[in-house]
Design a protein around this motif. Structure first.
Motif, PDB file in Angstrom:
ATOM      1  N   THR A 105      33.629  31.595  33.460  1.00 35.47           N
ATOM      2  CA  THR A 105      33.179  30.473  33.585  1.00 35.47           C
ATOM      3  C   THR A 105      31.816  30.341  34.523  1.00 35.47           C
ATOM      4  OG1 THR A 105      34.676  29.476  35.148  1.00 35.47           O
ATOM      5  CG2 THR A 105      35.166  29.158  32.795  1.00 35.47           C
ATOM      6  N   LEU A 106      31.999  30.977  35.742  1.00 34.85           N
ATOM      7  CA  LEU A 106      31.216  31.148  36.830  1.00 34.85           C
ATOM      8  C   LEU A 106      30.071  31.850  36.371  1.00 34.85           C
ATOM      9  CD1 LEU A 106      32.329  31.661  40.304  1.00 34.85           C
ATOM     10  CD2 LEU A 106      29.952  32.046  39.612  1.00 34.85           C
ATOM     11  N   ILE A 107      29.967  32.824  35.622  1.00 36.36           N
ATOM     12  CA  ILE A 107      28.949  33.597  35.013  1.00 36.36           C
ATOM     13  C   ILE A 107      28.060  32.704  34.286  1.00 36.36           C
ATOM     14  CG2 ILE A 107      28.151  35.743  33.615  1.00 36.36           C
ATOM     15  CD1 ILE A 107      30.288  37.160  35.372  1.00 36.36           C
ATOM     16  N   GLU A 108      28.739  31.982  33.373  1.00 39.41           N
ATOM     17  CA  GLU A 108      28.286  31.252  32.537  1.00 39.41           C
ATOM     18  C   GLU A 108      27.169  30.349  33.159  1.00 39.41           C
ATOM     19  OE1 GLU A 108      30.247  29.412  29.275  1.00 39.41           O
ATOM     20  OE2 GLU A 108      31.543  31.193  29.236  1.00 39.41           O
TER      21      GLU A 108
ATOM     22  N   CYS B  93      29.094  26.813  43.714  1.00 38.88           N
ATOM     23  CA  CYS B  93      29.412  27.211  45.253  1.00 38.88           C
ATOM     24  C   CYS B  93      30.756  27.024  45.432  1.00 38.88           C
ATOM     25  CB  CYS B  93      28.386  26.815  46.330  1.00 38.88           C
ATOM     26  SG  CYS B  93      26.811  27.467  46.094  1.00 38.88           S
ATOM     27  N   LEU B  94      31.209  25.972  45.087  1.00 46.01           N
ATOM     28  CA  LEU B  94      32.554  25.712  45.266  1.00 46.01           C
ATOM     29  C   LEU B  94      33.514  26.757  44.636  1.00 46.01           C
ATOM     30  CD1 LEU B  94      33.294  21.994  45.866  1.00 46.01           C
ATOM     31  CD2 LEU B  94      35.079  23.279  44.837  1.00 46.01           C
ATOM     32  N   HIS B  95      33.082  26.870  43.183  1.00 43.45           N
ATOM     33  CA  HIS B  95      33.808  27.515  42.449  1.00 43.45           C
ATOM     34  C   HIS B  95      33.687  29.166  42.997  1.00 43.45           C
ATOM     35  CE1 HIS B  95      34.925  26.870  38.284  1.00 43.45           C
ATOM     36  NE2 HIS B  95      35.021  27.960  38.136  1.00 43.45           N
ATOM     37  N   MET B  96      32.744  29.435  43.626  1.00 36.09           N
ATOM     38  CA  MET B  96      32.575  30.714  44.237  1.00 36.09           C
ATOM     39  C   MET B  96      33.741  30.863  45.496  1.00 36.09           C
ATOM     40  SD  MET B  96      30.396  33.335  43.407  1.00 36.09           S
ATOM     41  CE  MET B  96      28.631  32.985  43.222  1.00 36.09           C
ATOM     42  N   GLN B  97      33.921  29.822  46.131  1.00 36.56           N
ATOM     43  CA  GLN B  97      34.527  29.727  47.342  1.00 36.56           C
ATOM     44  C   GLN B  97      36.188  29.874  46.906  1.00 36.56           C
ATOM     45  OE1 GLN B  97      34.246  26.401  50.126  1.00 36.56           O
ATOM     46  NE2 GLN B  97      32.157  26.891  49.886  1.00 36.56           N
ATOM     47  N   THR B  98      36.336  29.240  45.688  1.00 39.50           N
ATOM     48  CA  THR B  98      37.927  29.469  45.346  1.00 39.50           C
ATOM     49  C   THR B  98      38.409  30.633  44.794  1.00 39.50           C
ATOM     50  OG1 THR B  98      37.409  28.550  42.956  1.00 39.50           O
ATOM     51  CG2 THR B  98      38.119  26.892  44.604  1.00 39.50           C
ATOM     52  N   LEU B  99      37.261  31.214  44.070  1.00 35.47           N
ATOM     53  CA  LEU B  99      37.344  32.537  43.476  1.00 35.47           C
ATOM     54  C   LEU B  99      37.441  33.566  44.663  1.00 35.47           C
ATOM     55  CD1 LEU B  99      35.582  33.858  40.591  1.00 35.47           C
ATOM     56  CD2 LEU B  99      35.475  35.139  42.616  1.00 35.47           C
ATOM     57  N   GLN B 100      36.672  33.381  45.845  1.00 37.87           N
ATOM     58  CA  GLN B 100      36.845  34.278  46.955  1.00 37.87           C
ATOM     59  C   GLN B 100      38.233  34.304  47.298  1.00 37.87           C
ATOM     60  OE1 GLN B 100      36.186  33.189  50.534  1.00 37.87           O
ATOM     61  NE2 GLN B 100      36.540  35.391  51.247  1.00 37.87           N
ATOM     62  N   SER B 101      38.918  33.049  47.745  1.00 40.82           N
ATOM     63  CA  SER B 101      40.187  32.960  48.086  1.00 40.82           C
ATOM     64  C   SER B 101      41.273  33.615  47.215  1.00 40.82           C
ATOM     65  CB  SER B 101      40.499  31.685  48.367  1.00 40.82           C
ATOM     66  OG  SER B 101      40.670  30.983  47.342  1.00 40.82           O
ATOM     67  N   GLU B 102      41.072  33.408  45.716  1.00 42.06           N
ATOM     68  CA  GLU B 102      41.880  33.944  44.793  1.00 42.06           C
ATOM     69  C   GLU B 102      41.749  35.569  45.154  1.00 42.06           C
ATOM     70  OE1 GLU B 102      43.162  32.982  41.378  1.00 42.06           O
ATOM     71  OE2 GLU B 102      43.554  31.240  42.604  1.00 42.06           O
ATOM     72  N   VAL B 130      36.908  44.021  33.818  1.00 44.66           N
ATOM     73  CA  VAL B 130      36.137  44.842  34.728  1.00 44.66           C
ATOM     74  C   VAL B 130      34.691  44.541  34.446  1.00 44.66           C
ATOM     75  CG1 VAL B 130      35.615  47.242  35.397  1.00 44.66           C
ATOM     76  CG2 VAL B 130      37.947  46.575  34.686  1.00 44.66           C
ATOM     77  N   THR B 131      34.250  44.910  33.501  1.00 40.17           N
ATOM     78  CA  THR B 131      32.761  44.432  33.020  1.00 40.17           C
ATOM     79  C   THR B 131      32.637  43.216  33.679  1.00 40.17           C
ATOM     80  OG1 THR B 131      33.235  45.494  31.125  1.00 40.17           O
ATOM     81  CG2 THR B 131      31.151  44.616  31.446  1.00 40.17           C
ATOM     82  N   LEU B 132      33.155  42.218  33.330  1.00 41.35           N
ATOM     83  CA  LEU B 132      32.767  40.952  33.935  1.00 41.35           C
ATOM     84  C   LEU B 132      32.667  40.938  35.241  1.00 41.35           C
ATOM     85  CD1 LEU B 132      32.678  38.351  31.925  1.00 41.35           C
ATOM     86  CD2 LEU B 132      35.012  37.777  32.824  1.00 41.35           C
ATOM     87  N   ILE B 133      33.719  41.313  36.064  1.00 43.37           N
ATOM     88  CA  ILE B 133      33.536  41.289  37.552  1.00 43.37           C
ATOM     89  C   ILE B 133      32.370  42.390  38.115  1.00 43.37           C
ATOM     90  CG2 ILE B 133      34.675  41.964  39.549  1.00 43.37           C
ATOM     91  CD1 ILE B 133      37.268  41.538  38.433  1.00 43.37           C
ATOM     92  N   GLN B 134      31.968  43.240  37.328  1.00 43.51           N
ATOM     93  CA  GLN B 134      30.782  43.859  37.759  1.00 43.51           C
ATOM     94  C   GLN B 134      29.435  43.280  37.818  1.00 43.51           C
ATOM     95  OE1 GLN B 134      31.374  47.213  35.051  1.00 43.51           O
ATOM     96  NE2 GLN B 134      32.213  48.530  36.895  1.00 43.51           N
ATOM     97  N   SER B 135      29.129  42.251  36.328  1.00 42.54           N
ATOM     98  CA  SER B 135      28.268  41.180  36.298  1.00 42.54           C
ATOM     99  C   SER B 135      28.187  40.429  37.286  1.00 42.54           C
ATOM    100  CB  SER B 135      28.537  40.618  34.970  1.00 42.54           C
ATOM    101  OG  SER B 135      28.988  41.415  33.909  1.00 42.54           O
ATOM    102  N   LEU B 136      29.348  39.902  37.683  1.00 36.14           N
ATOM    103  CA  LEU B 136      29.435  38.949  38.817  1.00 36.14           C
ATOM    104  C   LEU B 136      28.799  39.534  40.176  1.00 36.14           C
ATOM    105  CD1 LEU B 136      30.218  36.117  39.951  1.00 36.14           C
ATOM    106  CD2 LEU B 136      32.339  37.253  40.626  1.00 36.14           C
ATOM    107  N   LEU B 137      29.052  40.717  40.439  1.00 33.23           N
ATOM    108  CA  LEU B 137      28.728  41.353  41.542  1.00 33.23           C
ATOM    109  C   LEU B 137      27.204  41.679  41.463  1.00 33.23           C
ATOM    110  CD1 LEU B 137      30.307  42.370  43.729  1.00 33.23           C
ATOM    111  CD2 LEU B 137      30.235  44.706  42.950  1.00 33.23           C
ATOM    112  N   ARG B 138      26.833  41.836  40.352  1.00 34.97           N
ATOM    113  CA  ARG B 138      25.290  41.999  40.237  1.00 34.97           C
ATOM    114  C   ARG B 138      24.519  40.851  40.393  1.00 34.97           C
ATOM    115  NH1 ARG B 138      25.297  44.004  35.022  1.00 34.97           N
ATOM    116  NH2 ARG B 138      27.195  45.083  35.134  1.00 34.97           N
ATOM    117  N   LEU B 139      25.117  39.855  39.881  1.00 38.46           N
ATOM    118  CA  LEU B 139      24.411  38.467  40.021  1.00 38.46           C
ATOM    119  C   LEU B 139      24.279  38.275  41.665  1.00 38.46           C
ATOM    120  CD1 LEU B 139      25.971  36.200  37.100  1.00 38.46           C
ATOM    121  CD2 LEU B 139      23.416  36.500  37.686  1.00 38.46           C
ATOM    122  N   ILE B 140      25.330  38.278  42.448  1.00 44.91           N
ATOM    123  CA  ILE B 140      25.286  37.956  43.587  1.00 44.91           C
ATOM    124  C   ILE B 140      24.776  39.017  44.922  1.00 44.91           C
ATOM    125  CG2 ILE B 140      27.097  36.195  42.965  1.00 44.91           C
ATOM    126  CD1 ILE B 140      29.048  38.157  44.543  1.00 44.91           C
TER     127      ILE B 140
END
Lengths: 141, 141
Positions: A105-108, B93-102, B130-140
DNA sequence: AATATAAACTATAACGTGATGGTTGGAGGG
DNA sequence: CCCTCCAACCATCACGTTATAGTTTATATT
């Protein structure tokens, strides 16, 4: 008695567990949602506890009496019961799943943003977060 | 009055908001935890609502009167208010934070496991994750 | 025995409640 | 003016409560 447990009556429903422990159904509900108690679910979404939960509840009550909060009790019990890696594994996999949907959802949301907004977000992400996610990736690949 | 809003009294505390809307503090608390209402936090963790929240609450009450549940109301209002990217940004950003603690706790659990267990987990992680997380990494990055 | 139906049980939502512990603003005392 | 102390707020925890809706089981009926 051909290989049958005499006590160890499995498949306890919430009402049974409540009567056997003397605590309310609501409290069991609350504990279960907190992850303090584990329950399987029937196809109709009913919770099924094992007799193991009875002792667990008594442990919880004992720790509560000493002034601990439920979160700490949870951590304490989770650490204590560490001869059973299967449970931990299941929990981690579950964790991984929620994380996956989180990321999804975050990526979306990210993709719905304009470029400038994306930049702003990037700058708000702590470098340690990036490192963290990279570590995770290394662990699962 | 030098550039001051007459109405638009910002920095409403939960009690103020409760009196102004006629709903209880507990309900506002509940809505806030659900993410139906947004509040800044003071250094001492007090919530500060804006006057915007007043109208928001009335909207919620209206939709509730039509039989909608709070989750649906949330989705509905989140979609409706889509001319305001600033809100979305904050949420991301909030989402990103919870994700970080997760991720943080997840890595800790992983590290407590033995090598064989780690392998088992790896195999349970879908390649798409895995692909998803890689995409996230590319985004940030 | 098959079925209809009522009674008992269950899950979840949406708050309410009481206890605990921290925060703030103002009145009074030095 | 500064400090103290108290009353009024605030947040969070750990359930309690009521309403709604689905489920299971025991009972009555055909």
């Amino acid at each position: 008695m051909v290989g049958g447990k005499i006590i160890g009556n499995e498949k306890l429903k919430i009402g049974d567990l409540a009567k056997m422990t003397g605590i309310t159904k609501r409290t069991i509900d609350y504990y279960t949602n907190l992850g303090l108690l584990k329950a399987e679910r029937s196809t109709s979404n009913y919770r099924f506890y094992t007799s193991e939960a009875i002792e667990r509840i008594h442990e919880i009550e004992a720790m509560k009496a000493q002034g601990m909060c439920l979160q700490d009790i949870k951590k304490s019990l989770d650490v204590e019961h560490n001869g059973n890696p299967k449970e931990d594994l299941q929990e981690i996999c579950l964790h991984m799943q929620t994380l996956q949907s989180e990321v999804s959802t975050l990526i979306e949301s990210m993709n719905r943003q304009e470029q400038s907004t994306k930049e702003t977000i990037k700058n708000k992400v702590l470098p340690e977060s990036v490192t963290l996610i990279q570590s995770l990736l290394r662990l699962i690949t």
